[in-house]
Write an enzyme that holds these catalytic residues in place. Structure first.
Site, PDB file in Angstrom:
ATOM      1  N   SER A 179       0.914  -1.139  -0.012  1.00 40.53           N
ATOM      2  CA  SER A 179      -0.174  -0.095   0.020  1.00 40.53           C
ATOM      3  C   SER A 179       0.773   1.081  -0.098  1.00 40.53           C
ATOM      4  O   SER A 179       2.180   1.254  -0.255  1.00 40.53           O
ATOM      5  CB  SER A 179      -0.814   0.088   1.227  1.00 40.53           C
ATOM      6  OG  SER A 179      -1.936   1.044   1.195  1.00 40.53           O
ATOM      7  N   HIS A 206      -0.116   0.259  -4.338  1.00 45.39           N
ATOM      8  CA  HIS A 206      -1.165   1.519  -4.377  1.00 45.39           C
ATOM      9  C   HIS A 206      -0.420   2.616  -4.511  1.00 45.39           C
ATOM     10  O   HIS A 206       0.110   3.461  -3.410  1.00 45.39           O
ATOM     11  CB  HIS A 206      -2.101   1.507  -3.089  1.00 45.39           C
ATOM     12  CG  HIS A 206      -2.941   0.422  -2.710  1.00 45.39           C
ATOM     13  ND1 HIS A 206      -3.348  -0.341  -1.469  1.00 45.39           N
ATOM     14  CD2 HIS A 206      -3.369  -0.681  -3.569  1.00 45.39           C
ATOM     15  CE1 HIS A 206      -4.034  -1.108  -1.728  1.00 45.39           C
ATOM     16  NE2 HIS A 206      -4.023  -1.641  -3.048  1.00 45.39           N
ATOM     17  N   ASP A 299      -7.466  -4.663   1.237  1.00 43.73           N
ATOM     18  CA  ASP A 299      -7.163  -5.110  -0.061  1.00 43.73           C
ATOM     19  C   ASP A 299      -5.801  -6.030   0.297  1.00 43.73           C
ATOM     20  O   ASP A 299      -4.655  -5.801   0.978  1.00 43.73           O
ATOM     21  CB  ASP A 299      -6.456  -3.825  -0.881  1.00 43.73           C
ATOM     22  CG  ASP A 299      -6.443  -4.557  -2.259  1.00 43.73           C
ATOM     23  OD1 ASP A 299      -6.846  -5.334  -2.682  1.00 43.73           O
ATOM     24  OD2 ASP A 299      -5.454  -3.920  -3.139  1.00 43.73           O
TER      25      ASP A 299
END
Length: 356
Positions: A179, A206, A299
């Protein structure tokens, strides 16, 4: 709930006012100081001790790059660079900022319209929340970078690492999910792997739109492996690190070749770690290993569970490594994590797994 203390450094009075108002409107963020350039910013940082520093890149007196170098050398803190100069065409800027120790970059709206900034509020606040819990370490001055020379860093392959020979492992691919703030963690993992690493590595991260090419360029200089954005129709090759593209999910088809798929509207993250992990688990089954790094949200948890159910190997970064623990915590709750390791031990574990 404790708020995340932020210092804003921005030379545009309009942009500074908009950002300050935007962040202070969130119950999760408290702007504890502002500055108009890097020199003033250093004084404000010393006085306020923020959790996160948000800085512009191009400023007089001291720009964002020099500020990043000073902070990371003397008083390391997570730094998010918010600028018009970290877009797709600014690969060198992104490269230098990450090299200096910036945790992430965030492209600023092209206009100083409050509406444009408001549209980005949720993703900006989410990044700050993740970065506020990151643990960063000091970085001393490094040699100047050249576009044609790849510097040897402490993490990069220097010829002293043992090459891998006669590897016979059931694992045929490694997938990594990260992330915001995970860029430095990925670098630490990849930098410990030898140049003849025998498996492909597929990463889903991300990151803000427009910075992926800079990330790939930076990692290419930091590790001995080939690093690139996955292309449709490619078959994952040994010794190559592939990144999911921006604004698309990355999967493999029934032949094991890369395909792009549209991100569902309901998915918060695009590309999605879950989508990539599930697709790879379906094709490779027990012949894959999944690595989930710390991050905010959920996620990756379901994707890691799919790898376990397919008979694969799963690893997650431990909570002490810094960063929000939400993604890993969710995966642990789902009994999808077989090994919890510090970031420094993940690469050695993977190498050991391949030699068994």
């Amino acid at each position: 709930m404790a708020t995340n203390k932020v210092v804003l450094i921005e030379d545009s009075p309009v942009a500074l006012e908009i950002l300050q108002r935007l962040l202070n409107s969130s119950p999760d963020v408290d702007v504890v100081g502002v500055a108009r350039d890097g020199a003033e910013g250093l004084e404000v940082i010393t006085k306020t001790k923020p959790d996160v520093i948000c800085t512009d890149f191009m400023m007089e007196n001291m720009d964002g790059l020099e500020l990043t170098k000073r902070v990371m050398a003397d008083d390391p803190r997570p730094i998010l660079v918010i600028s018009n100069f970290v877009q797709k065409t600014d690969v060198d800027n992104v490269f230098r900022l990450l090299q200096a120790g910036a945790a992430d970059v965030f492209p600023k709206p092209t206009t100083d319209s409050p509406t444009d900034y408001e549209r980005l509020k949720s993703s900006l606040v989410a990044k700050i929340k993740v970065l506020s819990s990151m643990k960063v370490t000091a970085r001393r001055s490094q040699q100047p970078l050249s576009g044609s020379v790849k510097p040897i860093t402490s993490g990069a392959f220097s010829g002293t690492q043992p090459l891998m020979r006669n590897v016979s492992s059931r694992v045929k691919v490694i997938a990594i999910g990260a992330s915001t703030g995970g860029l430095q963690s990925i670098q630490k993992i990849l930098g410990q792997l030898p140049s003849n690493f025998p498996l492909p590595i597929i990463c889903t991260v991300h990151v803000s739109t427009g910075v992926l090419s800079g990330l790939v360029n930076w990692l290419s200089s930091e590790c001995p492996l080939k690093v690139k954005i996955a292309e449709v129709g490619e078959t994952p090759a040994p010794g190559t690190v592939y990144f999911a593209p921006e604004k698309c999910d990355l999967e493999v088809d029934f032949r094991g070749k890369f395909i792009y798929s549209n991100c569902p509207v309901e998915n918060k993250h695009c590309p999605s770690i879950n989508v990539a992990f599930k697709s790879l688990a379906q094709f490779y089954g027990k012949a894959m290993a999944g690595v989930l790094l710390t991050g905010l949200g959920r996620d990756g948890a379901e994707g890691l569970q799919a790898i376990v159910q397919a008979g694969g190997i799963t690893v997650a970064q431990d909570e002490k490594g810094g960063g929000a623990f939400g993604m890993v915590k969710e995966a642990i709750t789902m009994e999808a994590v077989q090994q919890v390791l510090t970031i420094e031990k993940i690469a050695p574990f993977l190498l050991k797994t391949l030699s068994e």
